[in-house]
Design a protein around this motif. Sequence first.
Motif, PDB file in Angstrom:
ATOM      1  N   ALA A 259       0.938  -1.226  -0.023  1.00 53.01           N
ATOM      2  CA  ALA A 259       0.074  -0.027   0.102  1.00 53.01           C
ATOM      3  C   ALA A 259       0.712   1.191   0.092  1.00 53.01           C
ATOM      4  N   VAL A 260       1.942   1.390   0.963  1.00 49.34           N
ATOM      5  CA  VAL A 260       2.539   2.572   0.943  1.00 49.34           C
ATOM      6  C   VAL A 260       3.598   2.540  -0.255  1.00 49.34           C
ATOM      7  N   VAL A 281       1.539  -5.251  -8.875  1.00 50.25           N
ATOM      8  CA  VAL A 281       1.803  -5.778  -7.540  1.00 50.25           C
ATOM      9  C   VAL A 281       1.646  -7.189  -7.392  1.00 50.25           C
ATOM     10  N   SER A 282       2.492  -7.983  -6.597  1.00 52.70           N
ATOM     11  CA  SER A 282       2.576  -9.523  -6.625  1.00 52.70           C
ATOM     12  C   SER A 282       3.217  -9.736  -4.975  1.00 52.70           C
ATOM     13  N   GLY A 283       3.022 -10.867  -4.746  1.00 57.15           N
ATOM     14  CA  GLY A 283       3.475 -11.403  -3.402  1.00 57.15           C
ATOM     15  C   GLY A 283       2.591 -11.931  -2.504  1.00 57.15           C
ATOM     16  N   ASP A 284       2.209 -13.244  -2.843  1.00 60.70           N
ATOM     17  CA  ASP A 284       1.308 -13.983  -1.970  1.00 60.70           C
ATOM     18  C   ASP A 284       0.140 -13.181  -1.403  1.00 60.70           C
ATOM     19  N   LEU A 285      -0.638 -12.619  -2.686  1.00 63.70           N
ATOM     20  CA  LEU A 285      -1.651 -11.799  -2.722  1.00 63.70           C
ATOM     21  C   LEU A 285      -3.115 -12.923  -2.703  1.00 63.70           C
ATOM     22  N   ALA A 289      -5.984  -9.286   0.682  1.00 66.74           N
ATOM     23  CA  ALA A 289      -5.047  -8.246   0.364  1.00 66.74           C
ATOM     24  C   ALA A 289      -5.194  -7.416  -0.708  1.00 66.74           C
ATOM     25  N   ILE A 290      -5.904  -7.873  -1.714  1.00 69.14           N
ATOM     26  CA  ILE A 290      -6.382  -7.320  -2.877  1.00 69.14           C
ATOM     27  C   ILE A 290      -7.187  -6.365  -2.540  1.00 69.14           C
ATOM     28  N   ALA A 291      -8.407  -6.376  -1.759  1.00 66.07           N
ATOM     29  CA  ALA A 291      -9.273  -5.590  -1.461  1.00 66.07           C
ATOM     30  C   ALA A 291      -8.659  -4.390  -0.572  1.00 66.07           C
ATOM     31  N   SER A 292      -7.617  -4.666   0.297  1.00 66.64           N
ATOM     32  CA  SER A 292      -6.920  -4.083   1.009  1.00 66.64           C
ATOM     33  C   SER A 292      -6.262  -2.608   0.276  1.00 66.64           C
ATOM     34  N   ALA A 295      -7.854   1.310  -2.660  1.00 69.56           N
ATOM     35  CA  ALA A 295      -7.659   2.787  -2.902  1.00 69.56           C
ATOM     36  C   ALA A 295      -6.310   3.157  -3.393  1.00 69.56           C
ATOM     37  N   GLU A 296      -5.655   2.164  -3.364  1.00 68.33           N
ATOM     38  CA  GLU A 296      -3.969   2.620  -3.898  1.00 68.33           C
ATOM     39  C   GLU A 296      -3.887   2.528  -5.478  1.00 68.33           C
ATOM     40  N   PRO A 297      -2.891   3.180  -5.829  1.00 68.06           N
ATOM     41  CA  PRO A 297      -2.456   3.557  -7.320  1.00 68.06           C
ATOM     42  C   PRO A 297      -2.013   2.180  -7.936  1.00 68.06           C
TER      43      PRO A 297
END
Length: 428
Positions: A259-260, A281-285, A289-292, A295-297
Motif C-alpha cells: 500500500a505504501v 504488484v504481486s507477492g502472496d496476494l 490483500a487485494i481488497a486492502s 484505494a491505492e494506485p
Amino acid sequence: MSTLRPALLTDHYELTMVSAALRDGTADRRCVFEVFSRRLPAGRRYGVVAGTGRLVDLIRDFRFDPAEIDFLRRTGVVDDRAARWLADYRFTGDVDGYAEGELFFPGSPILTVSGTFAECVVLETLALSVLNHDSAVAAAAARMVTAARGRALIEMGSRRAHEEAAVAAARAAYLAGFRFTSNLAAGQRYGIPTAGTAAHAFTLLHDDEQAAFASQVATLGKDTTLLVDTYDISQGIRNAIAVAGPELRAVRIDSGDLAVIAQQSRELLDSLGATETKIIVSGDLDEYAIASLAAEPVDMYGAGTAVVTGSGAPTAGLVYKLVEVEGRPVVKRSEHKATIGGRKVAVRRHKPTGTATEEVIVPQGVPDRQPNDRLLQRSFVVEGEAVALPTLDESREHLRECLISIPWEGLKLSGGDPAVPVTVVPAS
C-alpha cells in the motif's frame, strides 16, 4: 489437451464394487448419481462450477487399455469377469448439470450422471477430482476478481502446484475473470492470454540493475514490465525509467508494504514523467490483500499461491452420491450425511430486475415455473456422446452475469449466509 490417460484415475473401491455387482447381477441396474455440496467452505457465500469441459473430455477418453487391465488383474483388484467388462468399457449414459461458470449453493445438484450402476460408479473419483479442484480455484479467483474492482489480474501460481493442476488452475482462474496466466501450457491448450516479466535471478545475473533492464528492453522493447524490487525499489524505478524512458509499460513490485510502496512508486514515476507507466504488484496476494489495496494506485495484481490452492479452501467439498435405482429414489440416512433421494431438477428464481432471490430444487419432478425462472441444468453427454459445450470465453461471460445477478451482500468477503437461499420442495 492433456495426453494423460484417465482410466486409472480411479479409486480401488470403485472397481471392487464393479466386480461384486457383475457377480451378483446388479451391475446393469439403471442408476442416477448426483454431485453436490452439503455446505460451502467457511466464509464463502457461493461456489463456482468449473471443470465441466475438462471432465467431459476425460469421460470421452475413459478407456482401459490392455496394460492397465493386466495390472488390475495381476494385483487382484479385479477378477476375470470384471477384467473382460473393463476391456469393453465405454460410457453410454447421460451427463447433465449446471453450466461452467454457474454459481452453486448447498444442495445444488451441479452434476447428474445416469446409466448403469457399473458404468457410472467408476466415474466417481474422476468427476470429484476435476470438479472439486477446479471449482475451488474458480471460487477463490472470482472473489479476487470482485476485490480487484475492475483492475486486471494475472494468474502466476504454476510453481506452487502439481504441473497438471497448474494448467487446470489457470483455466479455472481465467473462467473466473483473470485476464492473463503465466502458464504457457494453459495458453496453448485453452487459448488463454499469457503474460510474464522476469525473475530476480535475471537482475542478479547481470553486473548491475541497469544492465539487466537494458537487456530486457533491448530484447522486448519498452512495452515490457521491469521488476524493480531486487535491491532498492525507488532506485530500481529510477533505473528502469533511465533505461526505458517514460514510455515503459509497467514496473512490478513483489515485496514490502504494498500500500505504501504503491503510493510512493506512483509519485516517483509521475515525477520522472512516466505518468502512463503501470504498477503491477504481486507477492502472496489473496482476495483480502487485494481488497486492502483498492484505494491505492495499483493497475494490476499478480496472484499465485492463493489462487491455485483455493485461497484457504483447496476443495469445493463436493460429493458423488447414488440417488436413484431403477426409477426408485434411494436415501442415505446416516447422521450429518443424509441425502435426498431421487433425481433433482433445479431453477433459479429472479426478480423482474434480474436479481436472484432463490434456488428451487424438486426431487423427482418438475418445478412450478414462474416468470423470470431460469432452468439450471443442461445436457453435456447424451447416450455416451458429448454435445456441443460453450466455449471457455462464453462460460467466463456466464459467470460474470451470474455474479451480477446475486444480491450485493453475496459478494462480501466476510462470512455469512449463502448469497441465494436454496429451497427443496416436494415433487409435483
